[in-house]
Design a protein around this motif. Sequence first.
Motif: not given
Length: 413
Positions: A51-55
Motif C-alpha cells: 500500500n501507499s505510504s503517501m497521498d
Amino acid sequence: MSDLLSVTDALQIILESLSPTNSERTSTIKAAGRILAEEVVSEVDLPSFANSSMDGFAVRADEVAGATPENPVSLPVTADLSAGSDETLFLKAGQAARIMTGAPIPTGCDAVVPLEQTNYYPVRAGISTPQIVKIFNPPKRGENIRPTGQDARKGDILLHSGIKLRPQDIGILAMAGRVDISIYRNPRVAIFSSGDELIPLGESLSYGKVYDSNSHTLVALVEKYGGVAVPLGVARDDFAAVRACFDRAVEFDADLIISSAGVSVGAFDYIRSVVEAYGHIQFWRVNMRPGKPVTFGDYRGIPFIGLPGNPVSAFIGFEVFVRPALGKLLGLNQMVRPAQRVILEEAIESDGRESYLRALVMFVNGTWKAKLTGHQGSGNLRSLVQANALLLIPSGVKFLPVGAEAEAWLLNT
Ligand code: AMP
Ligand code: MG
C-alpha cells in the motif's frame, strides 16, 4: 566477613522457590500492563497488502524518470484509489492513478509520487481527481510503497512471553488480528501487620499507640508492582492472633503472604514461631541496613516474606525482596530496576552492611548528583518521602568521599 546471608544469596533463595502463577485469557483491549504468557507469532504478513505510504499518484517509475520542475512529465489520471478501496487495478503504461495513504498499490505501478511533487497541490478534502497530473520530480523505484510483509512476515515472533504489555504491544496484537491472548494471573498478596501498639487508621490514638502505616504502604507497593493486595489488618502480639492472620491468608488462597514487624528478637515477636510451627523458615536476617531481620519461608506451603516493622525497613525490604518476588510470580522474564550512576555531593559513612540510603538525585549541568535527605533512622519515614532514590552502598564499604560514584535506584518511576 559477616556470617549473615548476603542480599544476593537471600534473593536467590526467594526467587528459586517461587514460580509464576497460572495463566488466564483476556481480551486484547484489556491487556495493557499485564504479563504475556504466550509467544505471539504472526499469522499474517504485516502489512497484508502492498500500500501507499503517501497521498499522491501511483506511476511506473521509468516513465517519469526524466521529470523536472521545468520539464514535468504529464500523465492522464485513470483511477482514484482511497484507503479501504478493494479495487484490484492494473495500471497500464502511460497512466497514473490518484492514491491515498493506505490504499492498495495497483499492479503495474512501482512508485508513488507525493502530491507535493505534482501540480495537484495544495489540495483540500473532497477535491475532485484531475484528468492530467504533471510530475515535477521523479520517485525512485519502490518509493512510498509499503510492500507486503515489510513490518513482519507470517510466522515471525511479534511478542515474547514474559513481557509486560505496553500500549504499542497492544497495538501490534490488534494489527495482527488477535482478539484475546494468554496472560499470567495477577498474584494475590496477603498483607498483615503485627504489634499491640498498632491502631487501624480512622480510630483515635491513645498514648503509646501508632497508626498501622505499614499496611497502607505495603498495599500501595503491591498494587504498584502488579499484585492484588489482600489486606488482613493487624495481628496482636500473641501466637493465636498471628496464626489467625496466616490462616486467613490461606483462606484467601494467597500466592504470597507478607507481614511487617514481629520478626526481631523482641519478647513479643511471634511470627517466626508461628511459621516454624506450621511451615518452614528458610532464612532469617540478611546482611543489610536497614532491614536486617527480614524473614523468608512458607506457611502451609504458601511463600511468606516477613518484613521488619520499622516503616522505612519495611519499604526497603519490599523493594529489595518482595518486588522481584512479585516479578517472578507475575511471570516477568526479566526484572528491570530503574537505576542511575550518581556522584555523591556529600561523604557517606556506613557500617559495612549493604546499605540503602534515602537520597535525592538531581541532573545538574550534565551530571547526576545525589545527596541524602536527612535522618536515616529506620522509623523516619519523612526522609523517605523527601527522597526520590535509594543510594546503594555495597557490603564491605565503610566510607565514600564527596565526588565518589554510587548506584541509585530511582523510586519515582
Ligand atoms: P517490631 O519489628 O515489632 O520490633 O517493630 C519495630 C518498630 O516498627 C516499632 O517502633 C513499631 O512500633 C514500628 N511498627 C511496627 N509495625 C508497624 C506498622 N504496621 N506501622 C507503623 N509502624 C510499625
Ligand atoms: Mg512489635
